[in-house]
Design an enzyme around this catalytic site. Structure first.
Site, PDB file in Angstrom:
ATOM      1  N   TYR A  49       0.846  -1.203   0.000  1.00  0.00           N
ATOM      2  CA  TYR A  49       0.000   0.000   0.000  1.00  0.00           C
ATOM      3  C   TYR A  49       0.882   1.254   0.000  1.00  0.00           C
ATOM      4  O   TYR A  49       0.666   2.189  -0.771  1.00  0.00           O
ATOM      5  CB  TYR A  49      -0.891  -0.055   1.240  1.00  0.00           C
ATOM      6  CG  TYR A  49      -1.725   1.167   1.513  1.00  0.00           C
ATOM      7  CD1 TYR A  49      -3.001   1.305   0.982  1.00  0.00           C
ATOM      8  CD2 TYR A  49      -1.255   2.195   2.345  1.00  0.00           C
ATOM      9  CE1 TYR A  49      -3.775   2.424   1.267  1.00  0.00           C
ATOM     10  CE2 TYR A  49      -2.016   3.307   2.630  1.00  0.00           C
ATOM     11  CZ  TYR A  49      -3.274   3.419   2.097  1.00  0.00           C
ATOM     12  OH  TYR A  49      -4.034   4.532   2.370  1.00  0.00           O
TER      13      TYR A  49
HETATM   14  P1  NAD Z   1     -12.591   4.132   1.314  1.00  0.00           P
HETATM   15  O1  NAD Z   1     -12.396   2.705   0.984  1.00  0.00           O
HETATM   16  O2  NAD Z   1     -13.771   4.458   2.178  1.00  0.00           O
HETATM   17  O3  NAD Z   1     -12.652   4.993  -0.013  1.00  0.00           O
HETATM   18  C1  NAD Z   1     -12.080   4.590  -1.230  1.00  0.00           C
HETATM   19  C2  NAD Z   1     -13.158   4.689  -2.290  1.00  0.00           C
HETATM   20  O4  NAD Z   1     -12.579   4.377  -3.561  1.00  0.00           O
HETATM   21  C3  NAD Z   1     -14.307   3.683  -2.087  1.00  0.00           C
HETATM   22  O5  NAD Z   1     -15.533   4.375  -2.213  1.00  0.00           O
HETATM   23  C4  NAD Z   1     -14.112   2.659  -3.204  1.00  0.00           C
HETATM   24  O6  NAD Z   1     -15.337   2.085  -3.609  1.00  0.00           O
HETATM   25  C5  NAD Z   1     -13.445   3.509  -4.274  1.00  0.00           C
HETATM   26  N1  NAD Z   1     -12.592   2.750  -5.210  1.00  0.00           N
HETATM   27  C6  NAD Z   1     -11.597   1.893  -4.887  1.00  0.00           C
HETATM   28  N2  NAD Z   1     -11.032   1.397  -6.005  1.00  0.00           N
HETATM   29  C7  NAD Z   1     -11.665   1.976  -7.059  1.00  0.00           C
HETATM   30  C8  NAD Z   1     -11.530   1.870  -8.472  1.00  0.00           C
HETATM   31  N3  NAD Z   1     -10.631   1.064  -9.028  1.00  0.00           N
HETATM   32  N4  NAD Z   1     -12.352   2.608  -9.249  1.00  0.00           N
HETATM   33  C9  NAD Z   1     -13.289   3.420  -8.705  1.00  0.00           C
HETATM   34  N5  NAD Z   1     -13.464   3.561  -7.367  1.00  0.00           N
HETATM   35  C10 NAD Z   1     -12.670   2.839  -6.557  1.00  0.00           C
HETATM   36  O7  NAD Z   1     -11.242   4.633   1.998  1.00  0.00           O
HETATM   37  P2  NAD Z   1     -10.913   6.004   2.738  1.00  0.00           P
HETATM   38  O8  NAD Z   1     -10.425   5.648   4.075  1.00  0.00           O
HETATM   39  O9  NAD Z   1     -12.010   6.988   2.589  1.00  0.00           O
HETATM   40  O10 NAD Z   1      -9.643   6.481   1.907  1.00  0.00           O
HETATM   41  C11 NAD Z   1      -9.731   7.490   0.912  1.00  0.00           C
HETATM   42  C12 NAD Z   1      -8.330   7.772   0.409  1.00  0.00           C
HETATM   43  O11 NAD Z   1      -7.515   8.257   1.478  1.00  0.00           O
HETATM   44  C13 NAD Z   1      -7.621   6.537  -0.122  1.00  0.00           C
HETATM   45  O12 NAD Z   1      -6.816   6.903  -1.215  1.00  0.00           O
HETATM   46  C14 NAD Z   1      -6.748   6.101   1.032  1.00  0.00           C
HETATM   47  O13 NAD Z   1      -5.626   5.372   0.602  1.00  0.00           O
HETATM   48  C15 NAD Z   1      -6.343   7.448   1.588  1.00  0.00           C
HETATM   49  N6  NAD Z   1      -5.931   7.395   2.991  1.00  0.00           N
HETATM   50  C16 NAD Z   1      -6.808   7.029   3.956  1.00  0.00           C
HETATM   51  C17 NAD Z   1      -6.397   7.006   5.279  1.00  0.00           C
HETATM   52  C18 NAD Z   1      -7.343   6.611   6.386  1.00  0.00           C
HETATM   53  O14 NAD Z   1      -6.916   6.602   7.542  1.00  0.00           O
HETATM   54  N7  NAD Z   1      -8.599   6.314   6.114  1.00  0.00           N
HETATM   55  C19 NAD Z   1      -5.074   7.336   5.614  1.00  0.00           C
HETATM   56  C20 NAD Z   1      -4.201   7.696   4.597  1.00  0.00           C
HETATM   57  C21 NAD Z   1      -4.638   7.747   3.283  1.00  0.00           C
END
Ligand code: NAD
Length: 313
Positions: free
Chosen positions: A145
């Site tokens: 990741y």
């Molecule tokens: P999440 O899983 O709730 O959101 C990701 C969204 O992307 C989902 O709605 C999923 O359906 C969609 N998705 C995934 N693959 C896809 C694809 N190939 N095509 C279209 N849609 C797709 O996760 P989140 O926690 O809201 O994370 C959002 C972003 O923030 C991500 O990039 C994650 O890596 C990053 N992030 C999150 C955190 C955390 O603590 N939650 C920390 C650091 C970075």
């Protein structure tokens, strides 16, 4: 602004959509719903300001077709489960690197130049530094990741250098709050609902990280977008305190009003291979710009536990 939000039906993305719409922008959500939930944005879909497309970022032609006509892309879609990289080694390569390339290439073809990206603290890898500034290097992630996030940052930087894009990249702390669907808080609550007497805790419970409340996160993203005007704007997004895993477990137990819960630690320094057990992000760069988290890490965790227990949308 005509915003295109990939992953806009996800946890953080849907809060971003709320704020963009509140600020009067038009939003297209592009999401394959692999981990997102259309319910999170349903309140906006009846209005003209928000349009939803269920599709995959791995389909470049579809991305190119749908991205046309927008002026800013918020790229938030990714595989959210860091641990899956252990068993599915190509998952982050596809969902993190190839998907980001597709977004950038679709933008290039459609002459869209502004991208805001959700990166992560995991790009720093395991370090001996107490607090990590954006200038820390070398960045050597220890999970698939993390490698994909770093790869995506590299691609965004390359599109800035080669095609004159402008980027805002945020390395998030752990983000918590309403609509949270994964992570330690959700994990503990689910386990305790199944067995209120015992809680399995991965690692030794001393893992210690900053937890940022989702509303603070979105506010920071939009603040940086409005006030940072460099070609490449790279920021850590974090509060300046941390919370241990055992402390989270204690807070979950308190908020669920449980008594006499035994904590059973699986042992070892980290929860799983690829987990960075201790870190703190230096958020001075964002602070200097004028943004600061409203909640401390402990406050964010407690509020998020209540949100998840109340299942607030
Ligand atoms: P999440 O899983 O709730 O959101 C990701 C969204 O992307 C989902 O709605 C999923 O359906 C969609 N998705 C995934 N693959 C896809 C694809 N190939 N095509 C279209 N849609 C797709 O996760 P989140 O926690 O809201 O994370 C959002 C972003 O923030 C991500 O990039 C994650 O890596 C990053 N992030 C999150 C955190 C955390 O603590 N939650 C920390 C650091 C970075």
């Amino acid at each position: 602004m005509k915003a295109f939000v990939t992953g806009g039906a996800g946890f953080i993305g849907s809060h971003l959509v709320d704020s963009l719409i509140k600020q009067g922008h038009t939003v297209t959500v592009y999401d394959n719903l692999s981990s997102g939930n259309k319910e999170f944005i349903s309140q906006h879909l009846e209005k003209d300001a928000c349009h939803f497309i269920k599709a995959d970022l791995l389909a470049l032609k579809k991305v190119e077709k749908e991205i046309a006509g927008h002026d800013t892309v918020f790229h938030f879609a990714a595989n959210p489960h860091v641990r899956l990289g252990e068993t599915h080694t190509d998952l982050d390569m596809n969902q993190g690197v190839v998907a980001t390339y597709n977004v950038l290439e679709a933008m290039r073809r459609q002459e869209i130049k502004k991208i805001v990206f959700s990166s992560s603290s995991v790009v720093y890898g395991e370090t001996s530094e107490m607090s990590l500034p954006e200038t820390y290097g070398p960045t050597l992630p220890i999970s698939m990741y993390g490698a994909a996030k770093l790869g995506a940052e590299g691609l965004i930087s390359a599109f800035c250098g080669t095609f004159d894009f402008q980027a805002w990249m945020y390395r998030f702390a752990n983000i918590v709050g309403a609509r949270g669907t994964h992570g330690v808080i959700v994990d503990f609550i689910e386990k305790l609902k199944k067995n209120p007497k015992e809680l399995e805790i991965l690692g030794d419970g001393k893992q210690c990280k900053p937890y940022l409340y989702v509303n603070d996160c979105v506010e920071g993203i939009l603040y940086g977008f409005s006030f940072a005007h460099d070609h490449m704007n790279l920021f850590n997004l974090s509060c300046d305190t941390t919370t241990t895993v055992t402390r989270i477990a204690e807070m979950v137990v308190q908020e669920m009003k449980l008594k006499n819960v035994t904590f059973r630690y699986t042992g070892g320094l980290r929860g799983w291979k690829g987990d960075v057990p201790r870190f703190q992000l230096d958020a001075h760069k964002m602070n200097k710009l004028g943004w600061k988290a409203n909640l401390t890490s402990d406050e964010a965790v407690r509020k998020a536990i209540r949100d998840v227990l109340d299942a607030k949308l």
